[in-house]
Design a protein around this motif. Structure first.
Motif, PDB file in Angstrom:
ATOM      1  N   TYR A   1       0.829  -1.206   0.000  1.00 10.54           N
ATOM      2  CA  TYR A   1       0.000   0.000   0.000  1.00 10.54           C
ATOM      3  C   TYR A   1       0.863   1.255   0.000  1.00 10.54           C
ATOM      4  O   TYR A   1       0.546   2.235  -0.658  1.00 10.54           O
ATOM      5  N   LEU A   2       1.964   1.212   0.734  1.00 11.28           N
ATOM      6  CA  LEU A   2       2.833   2.381   0.865  1.00 11.28           C
ATOM      7  C   LEU A   2       4.021   2.297  -0.086  1.00 11.28           C
ATOM      8  O   LEU A   2       4.555   1.215  -0.314  1.00 11.28           O
ATOM      9  N   PRO A   3       4.457   3.420  -0.606  1.00 10.62           N
ATOM     10  CA  PRO A   3       5.706   3.428  -1.373  1.00 10.62           C
ATOM     11  C   PRO A   3       6.854   2.993  -0.465  1.00 10.62           C
ATOM     12  O   PRO A   3       6.834   3.233   0.753  1.00 10.62           O
ATOM     13  N   PRO A   4       7.870   2.341  -1.016  1.00 14.78           N
ATOM     14  CA  PRO A   4       8.962   1.803  -0.186  1.00 14.78           C
ATOM     15  C   PRO A   4       9.639   2.841   0.702  1.00 14.78           C
ATOM     16  O   PRO A   4       9.940   2.554   1.857  1.00 14.78           O
ATOM     17  N   ASP A   5       9.866   4.066   0.183  1.00 12.09           N
ATOM     18  CA  ASP A   5      10.560   5.051   1.006  1.00 12.09           C
ATOM     19  C   ASP A   5       9.699   5.502   2.186  1.00 12.09           C
ATOM     20  O   ASP A   5      10.192   5.727   3.293  1.00 12.09           O
ATOM     21  N   GLU A   6       8.389   5.629   1.961  1.00 12.31           N
ATOM     22  CA  GLU A   6       7.496   6.016   3.049  1.00 12.31           C
ATOM     23  C   GLU A   6       7.381   4.906   4.083  1.00 12.31           C
ATOM     24  O   GLU A   6       7.383   5.157   5.302  1.00 12.31           O
ATOM     25  N   LEU A   7       7.300   3.675   3.620  1.00 10.31           N
ATOM     26  CA  LEU A   7       7.240   2.541   4.534  1.00 10.31           C
ATOM     27  C   LEU A   7       8.506   2.465   5.375  1.00 10.31           C
ATOM     28  O   LEU A   7       8.451   2.229   6.588  1.00 10.31           O
ATOM     29  N   LYS A   8       9.639   2.709   4.753  1.00  6.33           N
ATOM     30  CA  LYS A   8      10.900   2.676   5.493  1.00  6.33           C
ATOM     31  C   LYS A   8      10.925   3.756   6.578  1.00  6.33           C
ATOM     32  O   LYS A   8      11.334   3.502   7.720  1.00  6.33           O
ATOM     33  N   SER A   9      10.469   4.947   6.255  1.00  5.82           N
ATOM     34  CA  SER A   9      10.452   6.037   7.232  1.00  5.82           C
ATOM     35  C   SER A   9       9.535   5.710   8.408  1.00  5.82           C
ATOM     36  O   SER A   9       9.867   5.968   9.568  1.00  5.82           O
ATOM     37  N   LEU A  10       8.366   5.147   8.091  1.00  7.76           N
ATOM     38  CA  LEU A  10       7.438   4.769   9.158  1.00  7.76           C
ATOM     39  C   LEU A  10       8.078   3.770  10.109  1.00  7.76           C
ATOM     40  O   LEU A  10       8.006   3.917  11.337  1.00  7.76           O
ATOM     41  N   LYS A  11       8.679   2.767   9.538  1.00  8.98           N
ATOM     42  CA  LYS A  11       9.288   1.726  10.362  1.00  8.98           C
ATOM     43  C   LYS A  11      10.448   2.291  11.191  1.00  8.98           C
ATOM     44  O   LYS A  11      10.622   1.932  12.370  1.00  8.98           O
ATOM     45  N   MET A  12      11.228   3.163  10.599  1.00  7.07           N
ATOM     46  CA  MET A  12      12.366   3.715  11.325  1.00  7.07           C
ATOM     47  C   MET A  12      11.921   4.665  12.428  1.00  7.07           C
ATOM     48  O   MET A  12      12.505   4.683  13.518  1.00  7.07           O
ATOM     49  N   PHE A  13      10.891   5.442  12.172  1.00 10.52           N
ATOM     50  CA  PHE A  13      10.378   6.323  13.227  1.00 10.52           C
ATOM     51  C   PHE A  13       9.856   5.488  14.390  1.00 10.52           C
ATOM     52  O   PHE A  13      10.147   5.777  15.564  1.00 10.52           O
ATOM     53  N   ARG A  14       9.087   4.457  14.077  1.00  3.57           N
ATOM     54  CA  ARG A  14       8.575   3.583  15.138  1.00  3.57           C
ATOM     55  C   ARG A  14       9.706   2.928  15.907  1.00  3.57           C
ATOM     56  O   ARG A  14       9.683   2.841  17.144  1.00  3.57           O
ATOM     57  N   ARG A  15      10.704   2.461  15.189  1.00  5.84           N
ATOM     58  CA  ARG A  15      11.827   1.784  15.839  1.00  5.84           C
ATOM     59  C   ARG A  15      12.574   2.758  16.756  1.00  5.84           C
ATOM     60  O   ARG A  15      12.943   2.404  17.882  1.00  5.84           O
ATOM     61  N   ALA A  16      12.780   3.982  16.289  1.00  4.41           N
ATOM     62  CA  ALA A  16      13.482   4.974  17.100  1.00  4.41           C
ATOM     63  C   ALA A  16      12.674   5.322  18.357  1.00  4.41           C
ATOM     64  O   ALA A  16      13.217   5.410  19.463  1.00  4.41           O
ATOM     65  N   ALA A  17      11.367   5.514  18.190  1.00  3.04           N
ATOM     66  CA  ALA A  17      10.527   5.871  19.339  1.00  3.04           C
ATOM     67  C   ALA A  17      10.436   4.717  20.329  1.00  3.04           C
ATOM     68  O   ALA A  17      10.492   4.919  21.550  1.00  3.04           O
ATOM     69  N   ASP A  18      10.298   3.497  19.825  1.00  5.92           N
ATOM     70  CA  ASP A  18      10.256   2.334  20.728  1.00  5.92           C
ATOM     71  C   ASP A  18      11.572   2.195  21.491  1.00  5.92           C
ATOM     72  O   ASP A  18      11.582   1.881  22.689  1.00  5.92           O
ATOM     73  N   TYR A  19      12.667   2.409  20.785  1.00  5.56           N
ATOM     74  CA  TYR A  19      13.965   2.301  21.454  1.00  5.56           C
ATOM     75  C   TYR A  19      14.073   3.328  22.588  1.00  5.56           C
ATOM     76  O   TYR A  19      14.460   2.993  23.716  1.00  5.56           O
TER      77      TYR A  19
END
Length: 806
Positions: A34-52
């Motif tokens: 559903y999401l373009p690869p670059d947007e999906l990557k940003s979402l995942k990285m933001f979540r990973r950073a916030a969870d960390y």
């Protein structure tokens, strides 16, 4: 399975009515790619950073980016925080940010699981909202070190969201109120969308169960929208949740019955695509409903979206430890590895867990988040969830009409509530978008119905009354009324909650939680003052004799008295003109919890509007018309605090003039209860000199008080010479009986007051003392005769409440 819409959508709207941004969303049921690869990557990285960061906040003092192995000295001496809810809260925050960037919506984030503060604080730091309010929390290594090390330690951010959390308008210390607060926030805020996370534990509470109906009071033409997201992670602190045991059919049936359109998100392997599609779908449905209403073609009973987010509790945390599940179980609720500082095994597990986020990929050597993480942050600071003006600087003072023009003629009869209703009618007319009344189905019963001359009720699920922009929200749930009032007030507007006296206790803890939030807000420089939280307490025990003992309870007064003195205000206006003056003041005041206790029955108007104004400004005064020689040099001071009990004081003064003419009486009325506080204990407290001037230095004082006597004892504590004070008030005596029998049963009748006056006057006046026993026995005899009459005839004497003459 991918996310599914499990209920037929709202009817299609004319595409010309929908904003281009919504048409371009291209919402689809499938979510793969559903999401373009670059947007999906940003979402995942933001979540990973916030969870960390959230996990690090719970554990670490030093070494916040794991530049080396974590050692015991890096770990805090006391581990506090709730990890289990954090990943879900971060997910929602991340995807709301995506919506803001993509569509430009105005959004607030209301969080029910309040102990998920690490999740919110981490996102606030990443979007650089923390530094906007706390300059020391810079978005670099130094700021990150301060955030992580300062969490849940003295002087740092606490483990739950509170007034010190940017963007917060709700503190989750007590569960159940997030949803109603969210609905209150969007009222008269047509461009606002509130993403409200309801935890599945919180969803078990009664207040939440009722608040699901809140959208039925939202007119999409004039107000914004709430997008509820139920975070179903299956567990509370040590037990399964009810919602966690419900399958999709049960969940869909429940929310279909409420009137929602449901989408369930449970594709853990592709959460971000699933969530993005679901949020896009939800926003499109919201815009469809709003656009139709705002273009004159409202959807009848529109079905607003609700998202059910199913994820394992503590997603991304330790999977198992010592053979027991952590992720996906109650063991992840708080601190998953509580012995990490002392146990080598747990320390090793912590190292493995935190390293799994690969912080070296998320932050550069200066601790600044990498561009891929920051690309998800809204570019405009004022659009960021932590910097929305609605959450901290939105107060709009309202126009309050000149109440004296609405006053009653002195010596007439008028109802305090009828008079207040006339004022509120003018307030509604002057403030069509800044004032609302939240009433638990008692507006007409409480004689405030003059408001309805100017405004209808706002009940959208009733086809007859919908789309009329009514200022009255009437729902038979004190919890929902309180939550909506909180959300409406904290986002800058002014509201009022009228209620039967006995049932305000239902929301006592909500009121206390709110006062804690606003008490802290008043100590935070960047939070602007907000309007006061205003209660009108009517249908009081003194005139609830027809409903019986269950409806007789003035305890809410004591709950307000227990608040921080800077916030608490309790008023007991004695007549209609004083009630008008008090209400006008409360609607203009800021940052207080105001309680007005009045009567809905017609009672004597003792003071002209001009006299009432002076009396209310002073908080108390000598009522010379009822006193002997204008109250000069009394033998005893009789004090009325409350409408009906003041009437009994004046009736007693009239009786004493006839029966004991030698007795010199001063009659005092107190309308601002807080003036009685010990000097310095409250901003309104009388000085000792002013107290003595009003009540004399040494003469007996008898208080006839509307509430529980122990409340006055607490207020007066510390005043000198208190052995001269006697107090009568509600004694927890009542039944279905007559109004005067209620006075007799609680020792607040004119005969009880007269007996106390005779006893007090006899201490210093020999002319009174010589016949004191005879006179006291006689008034007690009159009380018995009145009781006999009531029980023989089933009513009070017809002239019992005629205004006394002097």
């Amino acid at each position: 399975m991918p996310g599914q819409i499990l209920l037929q959508a709202n009817p299609p709207a004319d595409p010309s009515l929908l904003p281009d941004s919504v048409l371009e969303l291209g919402v689809q049921l499938g979510v793969k790619d559903y999401l373009p690869p670059d947007e999906l990557k940003s979402l995942k990285m933001f979540r990973r950073a916030a969870d960390y960061i959230a996990a690090a906040m719970i554990f670490l003092n030093h070494n916040v980016l794991i530049e080396r192995e974590i050692v015991p000295d890096d770990i805090k001496p006391r581990l506090l925080g709730h990890w289990g809810t954090c990943p879900g809260l971060v997910m929602v925050y991340t995807h709301v940010n995506r919506l803001i960037r993509k569509t430009g919506i105005d959004a607030l984030y209301v969080v029910g699981p309040g102990h998920g503060a690490p999740a919110i604080l981490s996102c606030l730091w990443l979007e650089d909202s923390l530094s906007a309010f706390y300059p020391e929390h810079t978005r670099d290594y130094k700021g990150l070190q301060k955030l992580v090390a300062g969490f849940s330690v003295p002087g740092g951010f606490p483990s739950h969201i509170n007034a010190g959390t940017p963007g917060a308008i709700h503190e989750g210390g007590e569960l159940g109120y997030a949803l109603s607060v969210a609905f209150g926030a969007v009222m008269d805020n047509p461009d606002l969308v509130v993403a409200c996370v309801v935890g599945d534990g919180e969803a078990e509470t009664g207040p939440t169960a009722t608040a699901w109906h809140g959208f039925k009071y939202i007119d999409p033409a004039e107000s914004g929208a709430v997008l509820p997201i139920i975070s179903v992670n299956g567990f509370k602190i040590s037990e399964r949740t009810i919602y966690g045991t419900m399958d999709d059919k049960e969940m869909t049936a429940l929310f279909t019955g409420y009137g929602y359109q449901v989408r369930i998100i449970q594709n853990v392997e592709d959460l971000d695509n699933d969530l993005a599609a679901s949020f896009d779908w939800a926003l499109a449905e919201i815009k469809k409903i709003q656009s139709a209403a705002r273009n004159g073609n409202p959807i009848v009973k529109p079905r607003w979206p609700v998202l059910i987010l199913r994820t394992p509790k503590g997603l991304g945390g330790p999977k198992t430890f010592h053979g027991e599940f952590i992720e996906g179980s109650f063991r992840s609720h708080q601190v998953p590895l509580p012995g990490a500082k002392t146990s080598p095994e747990e320390l090793a597990a912590l190292n493995e867990w935190l390293k799994s986020y690969h912080p070296e990929e998320l932050f550069n050597s200066d601790g600044v988040p990498v561009p891929e993480v920051l690309s998800l942050v809204p570019e405009s600071a004022e659009k960021r969830l932590g910097q929305r003006k609605e959450s901290f600087r939105a107060y709009q003072p309202i126009v309050v009409p000149d109440w004296q023009k609405l006053g009653a003629e002195k010596a007439s009869q008028d109802s305090c509530m009828k008079a207040i209703g006339r004022l509120l009618r003018g307030v509604v007319a002057e403030n069509p978008k800044q004032f609302r009344i939240f009433s638990p189905d008692e507006l007409v019963s409480n004689k405030l119905d003059a408001v309805l001359d100017e405004s209808s009720r706002n009940f959208q699920w009733d086809i007859e009354s919908r789309a009329q922009g009514g200022r009255v929200i009437e729902i038979l749930s004190e919890h929902t009324c309180q939550g909506m009032l909180q959300g409406y007030t904290l986002t800058g507007r002014t509201g009022l909650l009228p209620s039967y006296e006995a049932f305000l206790g239902i929301i006592q803890t909500m009121m206390v939680q709110y006062s804690k939030f606003t008490k802290m807000s008043s100590e935070i420089q960047w939070r602007q003052p907000v309007g006061s939280l205003n209660y009108v307490e009517t249908s009081t025990w003194t005139r609830q004799e027809h409903n019986g003992f269950s409806h007789q309870n003035p305890a809410f007064i004591g709950a307000v008295l227990n608040l921080k003195p800077a916030q608490a205000r309790v008023y007991l206006p004695p007549d209609a003109n004083c009630a008008l003056s008090t209400m006008a003041h409360c609607l203009r005041a800021k940052n207080y919890v105001n309680l007005i206790v009045g009567s809905k029955q017609p009672t004597a108007v003792w003071l002209s509007p001009e006299e009432a104004d002076k009396h209310c400004i002073a908080g108390a005064s000598v009522w010379k018309f009822a006193s002997t020689d204008d109250g000069v040099d009394p033998d005893v001071v009789l004090v009325g605090v409350g409408v009906e009990v003041t009437f009994e004081v004046i009736a007693a003064a009239a009786l004493l003039r006839q029966l004991v003419p030698a007795l010199r009486v001063r009659v005092v009325n107190v309308t601002d209860l807080m003036i009685l506080s010990g000097h310095g204990a409250h901003p309104h407290a009388l000085s000792d000199a002013a107290f003595d001037a009003l009540f004399t230095r040494d003469k007996p004082i008898h208080f006839n008080y509307h509430g529980y006597p122990i409340e006055l004892q607490g207020l007066l504590f510390g005043r000198p010479n208190l052995d001269r004070v006697t107090i009568e008030g509600y004694r927890e005596e009542g039944t279905t009986t007559s109004p005067f029998d209620m006075m007799l049963g609680n020792c607040t009748s004119r005969y009880d007051v007269a007996a106390a006056a005779i006893r007090g006057g006899a201490l210093s006046n020999p002319k009174v003392a010589v016949n004191a026993h005879e006179h006291e026995s006689y008034v007690k005899h009159l009380a018995v005769k009145e009781k006999d009459y009531i029980y023989a005839n089933g009513k009070d004497r017809d002239d019992m409440f005629d205004v006394p003459t002097f």
